[in-house]
Design a protein around this motif. Structure first.
Motif, PDB file in Angstrom:
ATOM      1  N   GLY A 292       2.168  -4.932   3.162  1.00 32.31           N
ATOM      2  CA  GLY A 292       2.048  -3.772   2.028  1.00 32.31           C
ATOM      3  C   GLY A 292       1.693  -2.605   2.933  1.00 32.31           C
ATOM      4  N   ALA A 293       2.270  -1.254   2.121  1.00 27.61           N
ATOM      5  CA  ALA A 293       1.955   0.034   2.593  1.00 27.61           C
ATOM      6  C   ALA A 293       0.665   0.572   2.359  1.00 27.61           C
ATOM      7  N   ARG A 294       0.385   0.379   1.020  1.00 28.70           N
ATOM      8  CA  ARG A 294      -0.853   0.799   0.196  1.00 28.70           C
ATOM      9  C   ARG A 294      -2.103   0.145   1.033  1.00 28.70           C
ATOM     10  N   THR A 295      -2.909   0.956   1.413  1.00 26.55           N
ATOM     11  CA  THR A 295      -4.190   0.485   1.972  1.00 26.55           C
ATOM     12  C   THR A 295      -4.717  -0.359   1.123  1.00 26.55           C
ATOM     13  N   HIS A 296      -5.132  -0.126  -0.124  1.00 25.81           N
ATOM     14  CA  HIS A 296      -5.924  -1.009  -0.855  1.00 25.81           C
ATOM     15  C   HIS A 296      -5.036  -2.028  -1.634  1.00 25.81           C
ATOM     16  N   ALA A 297      -4.143  -2.194  -1.590  1.00 23.64           N
ATOM     17  CA  ALA A 297      -3.267  -3.350  -1.766  1.00 23.64           C
ATOM     18  C   ALA A 297      -3.333  -4.476  -0.715  1.00 23.64           C
ATOM     19  N   THR A 298      -3.432  -3.766   0.621  1.00 24.11           N
ATOM     20  CA  THR A 298      -3.692  -4.875   1.595  1.00 24.11           C
ATOM     21  C   THR A 298      -5.260  -5.340   1.486  1.00 24.11           C
ATOM     22  N   ILE A 299      -5.937  -4.323   0.950  1.00 20.78           N
ATOM     23  CA  ILE A 299      -7.591  -4.884   1.050  1.00 20.78           C
ATOM     24  C   ILE A 299      -7.733  -5.941   0.027  1.00 20.78           C
ATOM     25  N   ALA A 300      -6.713  -5.654  -1.025  1.00 24.22           N
ATOM     26  CA  ALA A 300      -6.779  -6.839  -1.990  1.00 24.22           C
ATOM     27  C   ALA A 300      -6.293  -8.273  -1.471  1.00 24.22           C
ATOM     28  N   ALA A 301      -5.269  -7.926  -0.591  1.00 26.67           N
ATOM     29  CA  ALA A 301      -4.703  -9.376   0.006  1.00 26.67           C
ATOM     30  C   ALA A 301      -5.865  -9.893   1.051  1.00 26.67           C
ATOM     31  N   TYR A 302      -6.363  -9.019   2.101  1.00 28.06           N
ATOM     32  CA  TYR A 302      -7.452  -9.466   2.914  1.00 28.06           C
ATOM     33  C   TYR A 302      -8.707 -10.031   2.317  1.00 28.06           C
ATOM     34  N   SER A 303      -8.956  -9.487   1.188  1.00 29.30           N
ATOM     35  CA  SER A 303     -10.516  -9.630   0.891  1.00 29.30           C
ATOM     36  C   SER A 303     -10.230 -11.178   0.044  1.00 29.30           C
ATOM     37  N   THR A 304      -9.251 -11.574  -0.421  1.00 30.91           N
ATOM     38  CA  THR A 304      -8.663 -13.025  -0.777  1.00 30.91           C
ATOM     39  C   THR A 304      -8.214 -13.922   0.195  1.00 30.91           C
ATOM     40  N   CYS A 305      -8.176 -13.376   1.432  1.00 26.45           N
ATOM     41  CA  CYS A 305      -7.813 -14.551   2.622  1.00 26.45           C
ATOM     42  C   CYS A 305      -6.385 -14.786   2.639  1.00 26.45           C
ATOM     43  N   VAL A 306      -5.638 -13.666   2.176  1.00 27.92           N
ATOM     44  CA  VAL A 306      -3.917 -13.768   2.272  1.00 27.92           C
ATOM     45  C   VAL A 306      -3.716 -13.319   3.409  1.00 27.92           C
ATOM     46  N   PRO A 307      -2.743 -13.990   4.318  1.00 25.64           N
ATOM     47  CA  PRO A 307      -2.283 -13.435   5.660  1.00 25.64           C
ATOM     48  C   PRO A 307      -1.472 -12.278   5.121  1.00 25.64           C
ATOM     49  N   THR A 308      -1.855 -11.056   5.962  1.00 25.42           N
ATOM     50  CA  THR A 308      -1.367  -9.982   5.613  1.00 25.42           C
ATOM     51  C   THR A 308      -0.755  -9.054   6.736  1.00 25.42           C
ATOM     52  N   LEU A 309       0.369  -8.509   6.691  1.00 25.59           N
ATOM     53  CA  LEU A 309       0.798  -7.338   7.556  1.00 25.59           C
ATOM     54  C   LEU A 309       0.912  -5.992   6.660  1.00 25.59           C
ATOM     55  N   ALA A 310       0.186  -5.155   7.494  1.00 28.25           N
ATOM     56  CA  ALA A 310       0.170  -3.662   6.884  1.00 28.25           C
ATOM     57  C   ALA A 310       1.112  -2.781   7.529  1.00 28.25           C
ATOM     58  N   VAL A 311       1.946  -2.079   6.656  1.00 26.08           N
ATOM     59  CA  VAL A 311       3.103  -1.094   7.188  1.00 26.08           C
ATOM     60  C   VAL A 311       2.267   0.289   7.135  1.00 26.08           C
ATOM     61  N   GLY A 312       1.584   0.601   8.459  1.00 27.46           N
ATOM     62  CA  GLY A 312       0.842   1.825   8.469  1.00 27.46           C
ATOM     63  C   GLY A 312       1.533   3.007   8.772  1.00 27.46           C
ATOM     64  N   TYR A 313       0.667   4.052   8.202  1.00 29.47           N
ATOM     65  CA  TYR A 313       1.254   5.496   8.493  1.00 29.47           C
ATOM     66  C   TYR A 313      -0.019   6.326   8.796  1.00 29.47           C
ATOM     67  N   SER A 314      -1.162   5.608   8.964  1.00 35.38           N
ATOM     68  CA  SER A 314      -2.566   6.571   9.368  1.00 35.38           C
ATOM     69  C   SER A 314      -3.361   5.515  10.082  1.00 35.38           C
ATOM     70  N   ILE A 315      -4.357   6.208  10.475  1.00 32.26           N
ATOM     71  CA  ILE A 315      -5.609   5.634  11.055  1.00 32.26           C
ATOM     72  C   ILE A 315      -6.079   4.497  10.366  1.00 32.26           C
ATOM     73  N   LYS A 316      -6.185   4.553   8.950  1.00 33.15           N
ATOM     74  CA  LYS A 316      -6.935   3.596   8.131  1.00 33.15           C
ATOM     75  C   LYS A 316      -6.327   2.117   8.296  1.00 33.15           C
ATOM     76  N   SER A 317      -5.032   1.892   8.340  1.00 31.40           N
ATOM     77  CA  SER A 317      -4.651   0.623   8.276  1.00 31.40           C
ATOM     78  C   SER A 317      -4.836   0.054   9.601  1.00 31.40           C
ATOM     79  N   ARG A 318      -4.558   0.746  10.751  1.00 28.11           N
ATOM     80  CA  ARG A 318      -5.054   0.496  12.221  1.00 28.11           C
ATOM     81  C   ARG A 318      -6.651  -0.052  12.264  1.00 28.11           C
ATOM     82  N   GLY A 319      -7.354   1.035  11.595  1.00 29.31           N
ATOM     83  CA  GLY A 319      -8.484   0.517  11.738  1.00 29.31           C
ATOM     84  C   GLY A 319      -9.281  -0.631  11.110  1.00 29.31           C
ATOM     85  N   ILE A 320      -8.704  -0.879   9.846  1.00 28.98           N
ATOM     86  CA  ILE A 320      -9.160  -1.990   8.999  1.00 28.98           C
ATOM     87  C   ILE A 320      -8.779  -3.497   9.711  1.00 28.98           C
TER      88      ILE A 320
END
Length: 384
Positions: A292-320
């Protein structure tokens, strides 16, 4: 006393919706006060059910049109051409004696929103009791003298990941590192659409914003095409295309529909309809993997323990990702650094090959990680 949430563009951005839902609960627990939402798109907040979460929603133009102060302000606006008179009256009425919480966590990840935030915070601080910047990320390149001065004016800043915390620390700005409040978002499980195989579907999200950050012509979109081709040819998994922002001018459904049109005849690719953020989290939680590219879409995945690949364009995806795994390497693909159309596929192969390890890591860390949101509750309570 009341709590006012601001910098909310509307719940058509389901990340914004998630922040309103979770922050409202936190604020009520911490302060015991009513929570009022200042929204730039009230109709969206009613459509997606946010109106049932907060104690009130106001739009910018909602002022008491029978009051003498309104009539005087209207006179200045129409006759004296002081265009900010009505706005100042609205700000005073809404924020007087409040705890004002800026919930746009990435306000300082884009130049236009940073400028807007600086100007608005200055006005609000004339009337509010306390001013809070909530669950934020900060891009180093936008730390202008005006932004630094503005950030130093907050009574409390909570930062959702370590990279932004270091940026603030380097400028001598006090902050508390927490987790994004959306990690606490509830999920609601609806019936799965035809073709969605629970536990064997890859959820995919793409944002039109990635086109603004990529270096090559459609290289990011082409990376998604190659990834889907790989999943279809090399695995038996289904694919669900999941929108997370549906604003007309910033609509995930446009690039997702382009992907769907390319692959719909395979009968293994589904385009999910729009839903509120809790329902979207319910679908994402039943995926096997998520990209996912949207930060809160990836947070929905992370928080339910789904292995996730973030498509990042800012510091927030790298930081989380760094906060969760100790590194963003292998967990985030930077749009800015894409040089060929196979990078997303190569990164996905790592997530696929290390599925069990990643899932075990998430199962171990997420319960502890969610408790970091509780730090923010305590900090907010201490402001009283």
């Amino acid at each position: 006393m009341k709590t006012v949430l601001y910098m909310h563009g509307g719940s058509g951005n389901h990340g914004c919706e998630a922040l309103v839902r979770t922050t409202t609960k936190i604020a009520k627990d911490a302060t015991g006060s009513d929570v009022i939402l200042w929204s730039q798109n009230v109709s969206e907040d009613y459509k997606y059910g946010v109106s049932g979460v907060v104690d009130g929603i106001v739009a910018t133009d909602e002022v008491n049109k029978k009051s003498l102060s309104f009539l005087w302000s209207y006179f200045k606006f129409k006759i004296l051409k002081k265009s900010d008179a009505l706005h100042k009256l609205f700000i005073k009425k809404l924020f007087k004696d409040s705890v004002a919480i800026s919930i746009g966590g990435d306000n300082y990840c884009y130049p236009w929103s940073a400028k807007q935030g600086v100007e608005l915070d200055k006005e609000i601080r004339q009337y509010c009791r306390k001013n809070v910047f909530w669950g934020c990320s900060i891009e180093e390149e936008f730390m202008t003298p005006e932004v630094v001065e503005d950030l130093k004016g907050f009574d409390l800043i909570t930062v959702r990941e370590p990279l932004s915390y270091e940026v603030l620390k380097n400028y001598g700005i006090s902050a508390v590192q927490v987790a994004d409040p959306a990690f606490l978002l509830n999920k609601k499980e609806l019936s799965l659409p035809k073709g969605f195989v629970e536990g064997n579907t890859v959820g995919i999200n793409i944002s039109p914003l990635i086109n603004d950050y990529e270096n090559g012509d459609s290289i990011a979109f082409n990376n998604y095409v190659k990834l889907i081709e790989y999943i279809l040819s090399e695995t038996d998994m289904s694919i669900c295309l999941i929108p997370h922002v549906v604003w007309e001018y910033n609509n995930d459904r446009k690039p997702l529909n382009s992907l769907y049109q390319k692959f719909k005849d395979t009968n293994r690719v589904i385009l999910l309809e729009d839903h509120n953020c809790e329902e979207l989290k319910g679908f994402i939680s039943r995926c096997r993997f998520f990209v996912g590219a949207r930060t809160h879409a990836t947070i929905a995945a992370y928080s339910t323990c789904v292995p996730t690949l973030a498509v990042g364009y800012s510091i927030k995806s790298r930081g989380i990702a760094t906060d969760l795994f100790g590194t963003c390497e292998n967990y985030v693909v930077s749009v800015q650094n894409m040089k060929n159309d196979s990078e997303l596929t190569d990164a996905f192969k790592y997530i696929f090959d290390n599925e069990s390890q990643i899932k075990n890591t998430l199962n171990d860390i997420i319960p502890k990680y969610k408790k970091k949101v509780g730090i923010a509750v305590g900090e907010l309570r201490n402001l009283k």
